[in-house]
Design an enzyme around this catalytic site. Sequence first.
Site, PDB file in Angstrom:
ATOM      1  N   GLU A 174      32.995  46.037  44.009  1.00  0.00           N
ATOM      2  CA  GLU A 174      34.916  45.892  43.415  1.00  0.00           C
ATOM      3  C   GLU A 174      33.998  46.196  42.307  1.00  0.00           C
ATOM      4  OE1 GLU A 174      33.511  40.799  43.010  1.00  0.00           O
ATOM      5  OE2 GLU A 174      33.672  40.807  44.567  1.00  0.00           O
ATOM      6  N   HIS A 200      34.819  39.722  38.876  1.00  0.00           N
ATOM      7  CA  HIS A 200      35.088  40.203  39.982  1.00  0.00           C
ATOM      8  C   HIS A 200      36.748  40.630  40.599  1.00  0.00           C
ATOM      9  CE1 HIS A 200      31.288  38.190  41.603  1.00  0.00           C
ATOM     10  NE2 HIS A 200      31.607  36.926  40.270  1.00  0.00           N
TER      11      HIS A 200
HETATM   12 ZN    ZN Z   1      32.947  38.983  44.117  1.00  0.00          ZN
END
Ligand code: ZN
Length: 456
Positions: free
Chosen positions: A212, A339
């Site tokens: 990510e 994230h």
């Molecule tokens: Zn994540």
Amino acid sequence: MWLHFLVPLILLTTWTVTCHVIDETAGKMADYSGYTLHRFQVDTTSNTMEKLESYDMELDQTTQTARLLIDIWAEPSKQNPHADVLVAPEFLQKFKSLLTTAELSTLKMIEGDIQSQINAERRAMIHNTVRRRRKRALRSWHDFDTNAYHSYDEMVEFMRLLSEQKPDMVEMVKVATSSEGRSIYGVKIHPPGISPPEKPSIIVDAGVHAREWIAPAVGLFMIKKIVSEYGKTGEVTANLQKFDWYIMPQVNPDGYEYSRTNDRLWRKTRSKNVTVNRWCVGADANRNWGYRWGEAGANRTPCSNIYMGSHPYSEPEIKGLKEFFTWQITNPMVYISLHSYGQLLLSPWGYTNERTENYQDQQNAAKEAALAIKNTTGVSYSYGTISEMMYPASGTSIDFMQHRGVPYIYGVELRPTDNPNSFAFNLPPSYIRATGDEMMAALNAIGTHAVKVKRL
Ligand SMILES: [Zn+2]
């Protein structure tokens, strides 16, 4: 993604298909030729996602190599009831047969060749690296380019320079040592001069999940922004006067470097679980926290992408973060874990459907954050608790911090989601600035809310 069930990919030994090695520094890169990304409408009450999850990966018993069949990249939530799923070419027919007729009728392929997207990103990255090397070495923190994806060493160099050149505002802190021996650093930022003790803190971590990449890029963007704009921008100045900011932009450097050199879609840490399983490497760093470890939504299979680890805090990165949060930060007020992707602000609990005592106040702050994002870039973020919006997940940092009594906690899924392109984890660096700006606005809104409600 923050949640994410699936498993993927284990590239332990040799990947059996042709590899695209386009950088002499790279190892043998995992190859996703023929893999396609699909989106379909699915209700959160449907059992389709669980069915798909059970197929995740095929293990060749003879060679002990694993082949990814299906990987859930974005899960349906109540506000965005669609799923993004990566599918291996040989599994496509089977995948379609697992969907209901209604789900199948909404199915569309949003990326026809994920490998070419990975290659394009890699070419751009190499080009940028060469360009940066041609220029002289980084001499000032001002010159650090936040509109690019950097190696972990470059991130550390930026933080080191910043702490040396702005010692009255920035202190570099070491929080842990990774499995492969990398020092994990963050910065503490406070107004010029000596920060008074017992000041409430805003804590941000990023990079828990290796692939990510937008998350650490946004963490670095915010560090530079706060230091540059203190004294110039009202909200930044006010929130730095009220709070100490701790930002750890990359807490899983082993996984991150592996995603740069070996497997772009690597998610976990890089610990060797030799006593449990000698083939599968790493654990999901966001299932490894000790509070309610191993309950709903965790996976005990070491090969799984959401493997919870052999015991709570088995991952040195998470053990280090826990010690740091527990002993070094005396008055945590806001905790954010960055994230991607999905454009969501997810609050506790993860392990249960029950609401926290401060549920309404957390949602009120999230509403203000979402509004601030909308006013900054026009982009929509949804908010709610993990379990009410999606599925349960246990052993997360979010639940640990809630148990610790931190008032405002959000796992944030950054961009993209509703973008007409399907960049997914490969969000081009040209999006870092806008994603960073909107997240800075969100954090300032949460900080301002906390000041008002808690009378700070
Ligand atoms: Zn994540």
